[in-house]
Design a protein around this motif. Structure first.
Motif, PDB file in Angstrom:
ATOM      1  N   VAL A   1      25.029  42.650  44.364  1.00 22.35           N
ATOM      2  CA  VAL A   1      26.080  42.800  43.360  1.00 22.35           C
ATOM      3  C   VAL A   1      27.445  42.650  44.024  1.00 22.35           C
ATOM      4  N   VAL A   2      28.242  41.739  43.511  1.00 20.81           N
ATOM      5  CA  VAL A   2      29.627  41.600  43.962  1.00 20.81           C
ATOM      6  C   VAL A   2      30.505  42.352  42.966  1.00 20.81           C
ATOM      7  N   PRO A   3      31.072  43.488  43.352  1.00 21.36           N
ATOM      8  CA  PRO A   3      31.816  44.322  42.407  1.00 21.36           C
ATOM      9  C   PRO A   3      33.141  43.687  42.004  1.00 21.36           C
ATOM     10  N   ALA A   4      33.630  44.098  40.849  1.00 20.97           N
ATOM     11  CA  ALA A   4      34.951  43.663  40.406  1.00 20.97           C
ATOM     12  C   ALA A   4      36.018  44.401  41.217  1.00 20.97           C
ATOM     13  N   VAL A   5      37.251  43.937  41.144  1.00 22.63           N
ATOM     14  CA  VAL A   5      38.340  44.613  41.838  1.00 22.63           C
ATOM     15  C   VAL A   5      38.556  45.994  41.232  1.00 22.63           C
ATOM     16  N   GLN A   6      39.050  46.902  42.043  1.00 19.11           N
ATOM     17  CA  GLN A   6      39.369  48.244  41.569  1.00 19.11           C
ATOM     18  C   GLN A   6      40.832  48.288  41.139  1.00 19.11           C
ATOM     19  N   VAL A   7      41.050  48.770  39.939  1.00 21.35           N
ATOM     20  CA  VAL A   7      42.408  48.855  39.403  1.00 21.35           C
ATOM     21  C   VAL A   7      42.764  50.317  39.217  1.00 21.35           C
ATOM     22  N   TYR A   8      43.844  50.745  39.862  1.00 20.23           N
ATOM     23  CA  TYR A   8      44.298  52.122  39.753  1.00 20.23           C
ATOM     24  C   TYR A   8      45.539  52.163  38.863  1.00 20.23           C
TER      25      TYR A   8
END
Length: 280
Positions: free
Chosen positions: A39-46
């Motif tokens: 699984v290639v995760p999506a970017v994390q948005v804070y």
């Protein structure tokens, strides 16, 4: 009943060799297909804080897994070809930063899931509670491997932790294909002398009788905890015997974003030194 589809999570990149080897051992013993999942995760948005005009974006995990994809696939395919078992490989572009979500979704259509614990002292890009999420969310038996060491799964001797509870029963019968393939099976009940209802009985005899009808010859015995909890006692018993697999129920539940596990389950996951099959 048999396992015909083994899903193996490949995101714990430093442990590819161990997880692939264990999945291959299972597939060869049971005549099963291994489905590798990466699984290639999506970017994390804070969200923005204070006077920041825009949310903060972290692409580190996504970049790491994108950069590692080719080597992971190569290592997995080499291991499967080496074991001589049928396999497939799937790389998923996740819609969220969480690897567990897609692992759970894909794992629900498999007979069993193979994962590695996450090293708490290393940044591997996998969620710290990844294993807990999969165990509680997939609804399938999960074989968990230690995050360190070269111990791979073996069916020479299997230890079954038994307390007569719902989770233990689920685990024992979820593991039936492995128990039937094992050379030796031992049913272990911790401190049976402390349960008045067991006075004058053989601990685990009822389970052994049921398993015998499936062709599983299992020994039964009590095992002293010596002042530790049942999980640590089970690990000690397996270590003393050199067992290649522990089978036990996973006692726990989720509460908001926190996973609450029973003492024995938590002890085994924290101090795991050999593969364990857990069912919830």
């Amino acid at each position: 009943m048999s396992y015909k589809t083994i899903l193996v999570s490949l995101n714990e990149v430093p442990r590819i060799a161990a997880v692939a080897k264990s999945a291959g051992v299972l597939a060869r013993a049971l005549g099963a297909h291994v489905a590798g999942l990466y699984v290639v995760p999506a970017v994390q948005v804070y969200p923005s804080v204070g006077f920041e005009a825009a949310p903060q974006v972290f692409e580190g995990n996504r970049t790491y897994f994108k950069d590692s994809a080719a080597s992971v696939r190569s290592a997995f395919e080499a291991a499967m070809n080496g074991e001589g078992v049928p396999f497939s490989y799937q790389e998923i572009e996740a819609q969220t930063p969480l690897i567990a979500d897609d692992t759970i979704a894909q794992g629900r259509s498999a007979d069993v899931i193979v994962v590695s614990t996450t090293n708490p002292d290393a940044a591997t890009g996998v969620e710290r509670d990844f294993v807990e999420q999969v165990i509680l969310g997939a609804g399938r038996p999960v074989i968990v491997l230690p995050f360190t060491g070269d111990i791979t799964l073996s069916l020479d001797e299997v230890i079954v932790g038994w307390d007569g509870g719902r989770e233990a029963a689920r685990a024992a019968f979820d593991a039936l294909p492995l128990l039937k393939a094992a050379k030796k099976v031992r049913i272990i009940r911790a401190d049976p002398q402390k349960d008045p209802a067991l006075k004058g009985t053989v601990p685990g005899a009822d389970l052994a009788e049921s398993l015998a009808r499936h062709g599983v010859k299992a020994q039964t015995e009590g095992f002293p905890t010596d002042g530790t909890d049942a999980g640590q006692a089970l690990l000690r018993c397996a270590s003393d015997a050199g067992a290649g697999l522990i089978v036990m129920g996973a006692y726990g539940h989720s509460r908001l974003t926190e996973f609450i596990f029973g003492g024995a389950t938590r002890a085994v996951l924290t101090k795991l030194n050999r593969p364990v099959l857990m069912s919830h």
